[in-house]
Design a protein around this motif. Structure first.
Motif, PDB file in Angstrom:
ATOM      1  N   MET A 117      20.223  34.024  20.229  1.00 45.01           N
ATOM      2  CA  MET A 117      19.324  34.615  21.219  1.00 45.01           C
ATOM      3  C   MET A 117      19.529  36.134  21.253  1.00 45.01           C
ATOM      4  SD  MET A 117      18.790  33.606  25.227  1.00 45.01           S
ATOM      5  CE  MET A 117      18.159  31.987  24.840  1.00 45.01           C
ATOM      6  N   ARG A 118      18.416  36.878  21.265  1.00 47.25           N
ATOM      7  CA  ARG A 118      18.536  38.344  21.302  1.00 47.25           C
ATOM      8  C   ARG A 118      19.035  38.806  22.666  1.00 47.25           C
ATOM      9  NH1 ARG A 118      12.945  40.947  19.174  1.00 47.25           N
ATOM     10  NH2 ARG A 118      12.014  39.564  20.701  1.00 47.25           N
ATOM     11  N   PRO A 119      20.044  39.681  22.709  1.00 45.01           N
ATOM     12  CA  PRO A 119      20.496  40.183  24.009  1.00 45.01           C
ATOM     13  C   PRO A 119      19.495  41.165  24.604  1.00 45.01           C
ATOM     14  CG  PRO A 119      21.695  41.268  22.243  1.00 45.01           C
ATOM     15  CD  PRO A 119      20.841  40.208  21.595  1.00 45.01           C
ATOM     16  N   LEU A 120      19.388  41.131  25.919  1.00 43.81           N
ATOM     17  CA  LEU A 120      18.557  42.077  26.662  1.00 43.81           C
ATOM     18  C   LEU A 120      19.475  43.129  27.260  1.00 43.81           C
ATOM     19  CD1 LEU A 120      15.856  43.002  27.870  1.00 43.81           C
ATOM     20  CD2 LEU A 120      16.223  41.361  29.727  1.00 43.81           C
ATOM     21  N   ARG A 121      19.255  44.396  26.863  1.00 43.73           N
ATOM     22  CA  ARG A 121      20.112  45.498  27.316  1.00 43.73           C
ATOM     23  C   ARG A 121      19.327  46.402  28.258  1.00 43.73           C
ATOM     24  NH1 ARG A 121      20.605  45.655  21.509  1.00 43.73           N
ATOM     25  NH2 ARG A 121      22.461  44.476  20.894  1.00 43.73           N
ATOM     26  N   TYR A 122      19.947  46.718  29.390  1.00 40.00           N
ATOM     27  CA  TYR A 122      19.360  47.655  30.345  1.00 40.00           C
ATOM     28  C   TYR A 122      20.163  48.941  30.304  1.00 40.00           C
ATOM     29  CZ  TYR A 122      18.211  49.698  34.939  1.00 40.00           C
ATOM     30  OH  TYR A 122      17.831  50.535  35.962  1.00 40.00           O
ATOM     31  N   ALA A 123      19.500  50.068  30.064  1.00 44.67           N
ATOM     32  CA  ALA A 123      20.185  51.359  30.016  1.00 44.67           C
ATOM     33  C   ALA A 123      19.431  52.370  30.866  1.00 44.67           C
ATOM     34  CB  ALA A 123      20.278  51.850  28.568  1.00 44.67           C
TER      35      ALA A 123
ATOM     36  N   ARG B 271      13.434  36.705  24.184  1.00 45.16           N
ATOM     37  CA  ARG B 271      14.857  36.647  23.819  1.00 45.16           C
ATOM     38  C   ARG B 271      15.117  35.613  22.733  1.00 45.16           C
ATOM     39  NH1 ARG B 271      18.048  35.261  28.715  1.00 45.16           N
ATOM     40  NH2 ARG B 271      19.901  36.166  27.794  1.00 45.16           N
ATOM     41  N   LYS B 272      14.291  34.579  22.666  1.00 49.61           N
ATOM     42  CA  LYS B 272      14.496  33.520  21.665  1.00 49.61           C
ATOM     43  C   LYS B 272      13.996  33.908  20.284  1.00 49.61           C
ATOM     44  CE  LYS B 272      14.597  29.727  24.942  1.00 49.61           C
ATOM     45  NZ  LYS B 272      13.807  28.693  25.618  1.00 49.61           N
ATOM     46  N   GLU B 273      13.214  34.991  20.194  1.00 51.94           N
ATOM     47  CA  GLU B 273      12.739  35.426  18.886  1.00 51.94           C
ATOM     48  C   GLU B 273      13.908  36.022  18.089  1.00 51.94           C
ATOM     49  OE1 GLU B 273       9.445  38.099  19.470  1.00 51.94           O
ATOM     50  OE2 GLU B 273       8.251  36.578  20.506  1.00 51.94           O
ATOM     51  N   PRO B 274      13.864  35.933  16.747  1.00 52.67           N
ATOM     52  CA  PRO B 274      14.962  36.486  15.955  1.00 52.67           C
ATOM     53  C   PRO B 274      15.012  38.007  16.051  1.00 52.67           C
ATOM     54  CG  PRO B 274      13.172  35.757  14.529  1.00 52.67           C
ATOM     55  CD  PRO B 274      12.820  35.318  15.914  1.00 52.67           C
ATOM     56  N   GLY B 275      16.212  38.561  15.928  1.00 52.20           N
ATOM     57  CA  GLY B 275      16.358  40.012  15.954  1.00 52.20           C
ATOM     58  C   GLY B 275      17.668  40.443  16.557  1.00 52.20           C
ATOM     59  N   GLU B 276      17.787  41.774  16.739  1.00 52.72           N
ATOM     60  CA  GLU B 276      19.039  42.379  17.191  1.00 52.72           C
ATOM     61  C   GLU B 276      19.135  42.547  18.699  1.00 52.72           C
ATOM     62  OE1 GLU B 276      21.620  43.037  15.086  1.00 52.72           O
ATOM     63  OE2 GLU B 276      20.308  41.964  13.705  1.00 52.72           O
ATOM     64  N   GLY B 277      18.000  42.652  19.369  1.00 51.61           N
ATOM     65  CA  GLY B 277      18.069  42.829  20.811  1.00 51.61           C
ATOM     66  C   GLY B 277      16.823  43.457  21.388  1.00 51.61           C
TER      67      GLY B 277
ATOM     68  N   ARG C 297      18.770  50.340  18.312  1.00 57.40           N
ATOM     69  CA  ARG C 297      19.460  49.038  18.330  1.00 57.40           C
ATOM     70  C   ARG C 297      18.525  47.908  18.727  1.00 57.40           C
ATOM     71  NH1 ARG C 297      24.005  48.788  22.390  1.00 57.40           N
ATOM     72  NH2 ARG C 297      24.678  46.991  21.199  1.00 57.40           N
ATOM     73  N   ALA C 298      17.356  48.243  19.255  1.00 56.97           N
ATOM     74  CA  ALA C 298      16.443  47.238  19.809  1.00 56.97           C
ATOM     75  C   ALA C 298      15.278  46.952  18.871  1.00 56.97           C
ATOM     76  CB  ALA C 298      15.909  47.722  21.159  1.00 56.97           C
ATOM     77  N   ASP C 299      14.883  45.688  18.839  1.00 54.83           N
ATOM     78  CA  ASP C 299      13.683  45.292  18.094  1.00 54.83           C
ATOM     79  C   ASP C 299      12.421  45.635  18.884  1.00 54.83           C
ATOM     80  OD1 ASP C 299      15.307  43.832  16.139  1.00 54.83           O
ATOM     81  OD2 ASP C 299      15.637  42.447  17.799  1.00 54.83           O
ATOM     82  N   ALA C 300      12.550  45.673  20.198  1.00 50.87           N
ATOM     83  CA  ALA C 300      11.395  45.941  21.051  1.00 50.87           C
ATOM     84  C   ALA C 300      11.866  46.490  22.386  1.00 50.87           C
ATOM     85  CB  ALA C 300      10.569  44.667  21.271  1.00 50.87           C
TER      86      ALA C 300
END
Length: 198
Positions: free
Chosen positions: A1-7, A113-119, A38-41
Protein backbone atom coordinates in the motif's frame (compact mmCIF):
# COMPACT_ATOMS: atom_id res chain seq x y z
CA UNK A 1 0.00 0.00 0.00
CA UNK A 2 1.34 3.45 -0.91
CA UNK A 3 2.01 5.61 2.17
CA UNK A 4 0.21 8.93 2.47
CA UNK A 5 2.58 11.68 3.64
CA UNK A 6 1.47 15.04 5.01
CA UNK A 7 4.07 17.82 4.95
CA UNK A 8 3.68 21.45 5.96
CA UNK A 9 5.57 24.46 7.28
CA UNK A 10 4.67 25.31 10.88
CA UNK A 11 5.85 28.10 13.20
CA UNK A 12 6.92 27.46 16.80
CA UNK A 13 3.48 28.55 18.00
CA UNK A 14 1.70 26.25 15.57
CA UNK A 15 0.71 28.62 12.77
CA UNK A 16 0.44 26.99 9.34
CA UNK A 17 -0.41 30.07 7.27
CA UNK A 18 1.67 29.84 4.10
CA UNK A 19 3.31 33.25 4.66
CA UNK A 20 4.05 32.91 8.39
CA UNK A 21 7.46 31.23 8.20
CA UNK A 22 10.83 32.33 6.86
CA UNK A 23 11.09 33.13 3.15
CA UNK A 24 12.14 29.93 1.37
CA UNK A 25 15.89 29.63 0.74
CA UNK A 26 17.87 27.27 -1.46
CA UNK A 27 18.11 24.59 1.22
CA UNK A 28 14.40 24.56 2.00
CA UNK A 29 13.48 24.56 -1.70
CA UNK A 30 15.70 21.47 -2.20
CA UNK A 31 13.91 19.78 0.71
CA UNK A 32 10.42 20.54 -0.65
CA UNK A 33 11.41 19.46 -4.16
CA UNK A 34 12.65 16.12 -2.80
CA UNK A 35 9.38 15.65 -0.87
CA UNK A 36 7.34 16.16 -4.04
CA UNK A 37 9.61 13.87 -6.05
CA UNK A 38 9.06 11.04 -3.53
CA UNK A 39 5.35 11.03 -4.41
CA UNK A 40 3.54 9.45 -7.34
CA UNK A 41 0.71 11.94 -6.94
CA UNK A 42 -0.30 15.01 -4.93
CA UNK A 43 -3.56 15.33 -3.01
CA UNK A 44 -5.01 18.79 -2.43
CA UNK A 45 -8.24 20.35 -1.29
CA UNK A 46 -9.84 23.09 -3.40
CA UNK A 47 -8.11 26.03 -1.67
CA UNK A 48 -4.59 24.57 -1.69
CA UNK A 49 -4.98 23.42 -5.29
CA UNK A 50 -5.97 26.96 -6.31
CA UNK A 51 -3.05 28.53 -4.44
CA UNK A 52 -0.52 26.07 -5.86
CA UNK A 53 -1.84 26.45 -9.39
CA UNK A 54 -1.69 30.25 -9.20
CA UNK A 55 1.93 30.17 -8.00
CA UNK A 56 3.48 27.15 -9.71
CA UNK A 57 1.67 26.35 -12.95
CA UNK A 58 3.92 26.85 -15.98
CA UNK A 59 2.67 29.89 -17.93
CA UNK A 60 1.15 29.29 -21.37
CA UNK A 61 4.28 30.86 -22.88
CA UNK A 62 6.30 27.95 -21.46
CA UNK A 63 8.65 30.43 -19.77
CA UNK A 64 8.79 30.62 -15.98
CA UNK A 65 8.28 34.15 -14.56
CA UNK A 66 11.28 36.38 -13.81
CA UNK A 67 10.61 36.41 -10.05
CA UNK A 68 11.48 32.70 -9.89
CA UNK A 69 15.15 32.13 -9.05
CA UNK A 70 17.29 29.09 -9.85
CA UNK A 71 16.56 27.42 -6.49
CA UNK A 72 12.80 27.50 -7.18
CA UNK A 73 12.87 26.06 -10.72
CA UNK A 74 13.26 22.38 -9.74
CA UNK A 75 10.31 22.72 -7.32
CA UNK A 76 8.25 24.47 -10.00
CA UNK A 77 9.03 21.71 -12.52
CA UNK A 78 8.21 18.97 -9.98
CA UNK A 79 4.84 20.38 -8.93
CA UNK A 80 3.85 21.47 -12.44
CA UNK A 81 4.31 17.99 -13.94
CA UNK A 82 3.04 15.97 -10.95
CA UNK A 83 -0.23 14.04 -11.09
CA UNK A 84 -2.76 15.74 -8.83
CA UNK A 85 -6.00 14.68 -7.16
CA UNK A 86 -8.31 17.44 -5.93
CA UNK A 87 -10.91 16.81 -3.23
CA UNK A 88 -13.84 19.16 -3.81
CA UNK A 89 -17.61 19.03 -3.91
CA UNK A 90 -17.89 22.54 -5.40
CA UNK A 91 -15.42 22.59 -8.31
CA UNK A 92 -16.97 21.52 -11.60
CA UNK A 93 -13.64 20.55 -13.13
CA UNK A 94 -9.87 20.77 -12.82
CA UNK A 95 -6.95 20.59 -15.19
CA UNK A 96 -3.19 21.08 -14.57
CA UNK A 97 -2.67 17.32 -14.74
CA UNK A 98 -5.40 16.87 -12.13
CA UNK A 99 -8.58 14.93 -11.53
CA UNK A 100 -11.41 15.54 -9.08
CA UNK A 101 -12.00 13.15 -6.18
CA UNK A 102 -15.66 13.01 -5.24
CA UNK A 103 -17.81 10.94 -2.94
CA UNK A 104 -16.72 9.27 0.28
CA UNK A 105 -13.28 10.63 1.27
CA UNK A 106 -12.11 7.46 3.04
CA UNK A 107 -13.03 5.22 0.10
CA UNK A 108 -11.48 7.57 -2.49
CA UNK A 109 -8.18 7.90 -0.62
CA UNK A 110 -7.98 4.20 0.27
CA UNK A 111 -8.42 3.42 -3.44
CA UNK A 112 -5.48 5.73 -4.25
CA UNK A 113 -3.34 4.17 -1.53
CA UNK A 114 -3.94 0.68 -2.96
CA UNK A 115 -2.53 1.63 -6.35
CA UNK A 116 1.11 0.63 -6.97
CA UNK A 117 3.81 3.23 -6.38
CA UNK A 118 6.05 4.99 -3.89
CA UNK A 119 3.59 7.21 -2.07
CA UNK A 120 1.14 10.09 -2.03
CA UNK A 121 1.74 13.65 -0.80
CA UNK A 122 -0.98 15.74 0.84
CA UNK A 123 -0.62 19.44 1.59
CA UNK A 124 -2.84 22.14 3.00
CA UNK A 125 -4.79 22.61 6.21
CA UNK A 126 -8.40 21.41 6.01
CA UNK A 127 -8.04 18.20 3.98
CA UNK A 128 -5.14 16.83 6.09
CA UNK A 129 -7.25 17.35 9.23
CA UNK A 130 -10.02 15.19 7.76
CA UNK A 131 -7.48 12.56 6.66
CA UNK A 132 -5.80 12.53 10.09
CA UNK A 133 -9.20 12.06 11.76
CA UNK A 134 -9.78 9.06 9.48
CA UNK A 135 -6.38 7.57 10.42
CA UNK A 136 -5.20 7.67 6.79
CA UNK A 137 -1.93 9.61 7.18
CA UNK A 138 1.11 7.35 7.37
CA UNK A 139 3.77 10.03 7.79
CA UNK A 140 3.79 13.60 9.10
CA UNK A 141 6.54 16.01 8.04
CA UNK A 142 6.61 19.25 10.01
CA UNK A 143 9.06 21.86 8.75
CA UNK A 144 9.39 23.93 11.92
CA UNK A 145 10.14 27.61 11.37
CA UNK A 146 12.03 29.57 14.09
CA UNK A 147 9.23 32.14 14.14
CA UNK A 148 6.39 33.05 16.52
CA UNK A 149 3.49 34.10 14.32
CA UNK A 150 1.01 35.15 17.00
CA UNK A 151 -1.96 34.15 14.84
CA UNK A 152 -3.57 31.14 13.14
CA UNK A 153 -4.61 28.94 11.46
CA UNK A 154 -2.90 26.38 13.64
CA UNK A 155 -1.68 22.87 12.90
CA UNK A 156 -4.48 20.28 12.76
CA UNK A 157 -6.77 22.46 14.91
CA UNK A 158 -9.93 20.52 15.76
CA UNK A 159 -8.40 17.04 15.60
CA UNK A 160 -10.96 14.70 17.18
CA UNK A 161 -8.54 12.38 18.97
CA UNK A 162 -4.92 12.47 20.04
CA UNK A 163 -2.47 10.82 17.64
CA UNK A 164 0.73 9.35 19.13
CA UNK A 165 3.72 9.87 16.84
CA UNK A 166 7.31 8.67 16.85
CA UNK A 167 10.17 10.72 15.41
CA UNK A 168 11.88 8.84 12.57
CA UNK A 169 14.07 11.55 11.02
CA UNK A 170 15.33 15.04 11.81
CA UNK A 171 17.22 17.53 9.66
CA UNK A 172 18.40 21.02 10.62
CA UNK A 173 18.87 23.74 8.02
CA UNK A 174 21.38 26.58 8.21
CA UNK A 175 18.46 29.03 8.63
CA UNK A 176 17.46 27.39 11.91
CA UNK A 177 14.51 25.59 10.29
CA UNK A 178 14.11 21.97 11.39
CA UNK A 179 12.41 19.26 9.34
CA UNK A 180 10.89 16.59 11.58
CA UNK A 181 9.47 13.37 10.14
CA UNK A 182 7.05 11.36 12.29
CA UNK A 183 5.02 8.18 11.90
CA UNK A 184 2.01 7.15 13.97
CA UNK A 185 3.03 4.63 16.62
CA UNK A 186 1.96 0.99 16.50
CA UNK A 187 -0.26 1.78 19.50
CA UNK A 188 -2.10 4.46 17.50
CA UNK A 189 -2.57 2.12 14.49
CA UNK A 190 -3.97 -0.58 16.78
CA UNK A 191 -6.54 1.83 18.28
CA UNK A 192 -7.54 3.23 14.85
CA UNK A 193 -7.80 -0.30 13.48
CA UNK A 194 -10.28 -1.18 16.21
CA UNK A 195 -8.03 -3.36 18.37
CA UNK A 196 -6.96 -2.32 21.83
CA UNK A 197 -3.26 -1.58 22.32
CA UNK A 198 -1.18 -4.19 24.11
Amino acid sequence: MRPLRYAINVTLDGCVHHEAGLPPDEESMRFWTAELERADALLFGRVTYGMMEAAWRRPATGVWPEWMDASQLPFAEAIDTAKKHVVSSTLSGVDWNAELLRGDLRQAVERLRKEPGEGLFVGGVTLPLALADLGLIDEYVFVVQPVLAGHGPTLLAGLRERIRLELVERAEFRSGVMALRFRPTAEHHAVVGGASPS
